[in-house]
Design a protein around this motif. Sequence first.
Motif, mmCIF file in Angstrom:
data_model
loop_
_atom_site.group_PDB
_atom_site.id
_atom_site.type_symbol
_atom_site.label_atom_id
_atom_site.label_comp_id
_atom_site.label_asym_id
_atom_site.label_seq_id
_atom_site.Cartn_x
_atom_site.Cartn_y
_atom_site.Cartn_z
ATOM 1 N N GLU A 124 0.830 -1.200 0.000
ATOM 2 C CA GLU A 124 0.000 0.000 0.000
ATOM 3 C C GLU A 124 0.870 1.258 0.000
ATOM 4 N N GLU A 125 0.227 2.399 -0.187
ATOM 5 C CA GLU A 125 0.955 3.659 -0.284
ATOM 6 C C GLU A 125 1.766 3.945 0.975
ATOM 7 N N GLN A 126 1.191 3.654 2.149
ATOM 8 C CA GLN A 126 1.918 3.874 3.397
ATOM 9 C C GLN A 126 3.160 2.986 3.469
ATOM 10 N N ARG A 129 5.839 4.575 1.256
ATOM 11 C CA ARG A 129 6.410 5.774 1.869
ATOM 12 C C ARG A 129 7.427 5.405 2.945
ATOM 13 N N GLN A 161 7.042 4.181 15.092
ATOM 14 C CA GLN A 161 6.549 5.318 14.325
ATOM 15 C C GLN A 161 5.917 6.325 15.285
ATOM 16 N N ASP A 232 -8.320 6.040 11.246
ATOM 17 C CA ASP A 232 -7.275 6.566 10.355
ATOM 18 C C ASP A 232 -6.045 5.667 10.388
ATOM 19 N N SER A 233 -6.233 4.372 10.166
ATOM 20 C CA SER A 233 -5.126 3.421 10.288
ATOM 21 C C SER A 233 -4.145 3.482 9.113
ATOM 22 N N HIS A 234 -4.532 4.084 7.998
ATOM 23 C CA HIS A 234 -3.674 4.248 6.817
ATOM 24 C C HIS A 234 -3.465 2.958 6.030
ATOM 25 N N TYR A 235 -3.992 1.826 6.505
ATOM 26 C CA TYR A 235 -3.810 0.559 5.802
ATOM 27 C C TYR A 235 -5.160 -0.110 5.563
ATOM 28 N N GLN A 236 -5.373 -0.605 4.347
ATOM 29 C CA GLN A 236 -6.591 -1.340 4.044
ATOM 30 C C GLN A 236 -6.600 -2.710 4.717
#
Length: 250
Positions: A124-126, A129, A161, A232-236
Amino acid sequence: MHLAAALGTELVAIFGPTPPERFGPWPLDNPRHYVVQAPASGLAGLEVGEVFALVEAALAADREEAPAEAPAETTASIQSVAKGKSSAADAREAPIEIKLFEPRHAEPFRRLNLDWIERFFEVEEQDRRMLGDPQQAIIAHGGEIVAAEAGGEVVGVGALQFIEPGYYEIAKMAVDPAWQGRGIGRKIMARLIERARELDAVRLLILTNTRLGPALHLYREFGFQEIPTPKDSHYQRVDISFELQLTPES
């Protein structure tokens, strides 16, 4: 499996597409139950090292609780499973050192994490990054990365993080499959928690997935408690979350 669970026996359950949360041993979060689910590609995509790590953990727990004079059959059973390790793994005698991030750790940090993410999920995008430039994405924002080394080779990694003052996420933990079953994940987790205390953390968050059975067992072993997953976990892929409240050390 269910009979073993009812009798309170350590067990290792391997699942394909069947969801263990519905058909697994009850209760699923019992520390004596070791559950792993194969990736979407099927059982053929399940690494031998992952299964063996669970078997080894179950046997270790059984040995700790067994009477001093265990039956010969039990000893023989333990020895026969232990022989399943490859001779190459047995030959690895280098001590494990947990080190704070150095620039040379960036490549193995990316590689080891992509290995498990691509086997079980989609990148995924996160992920891109954090793995593309971990020093900028993690350390420059107040986080930390640790690496487990054996003879100069990076065999495991993990990260803290930064979320907000006093609150960090433990993320991107990975151990080289060839080195699994040696307690490296526990060493990494212990160092991350220690480092979090040094950074004045009071809470630690983990966002993960129920398919990662060995990882879930490790988190619970260190005292993490399941919590509702943040929106808002940023991961699917996240379908389960944990948190650990850090108390001051005496």
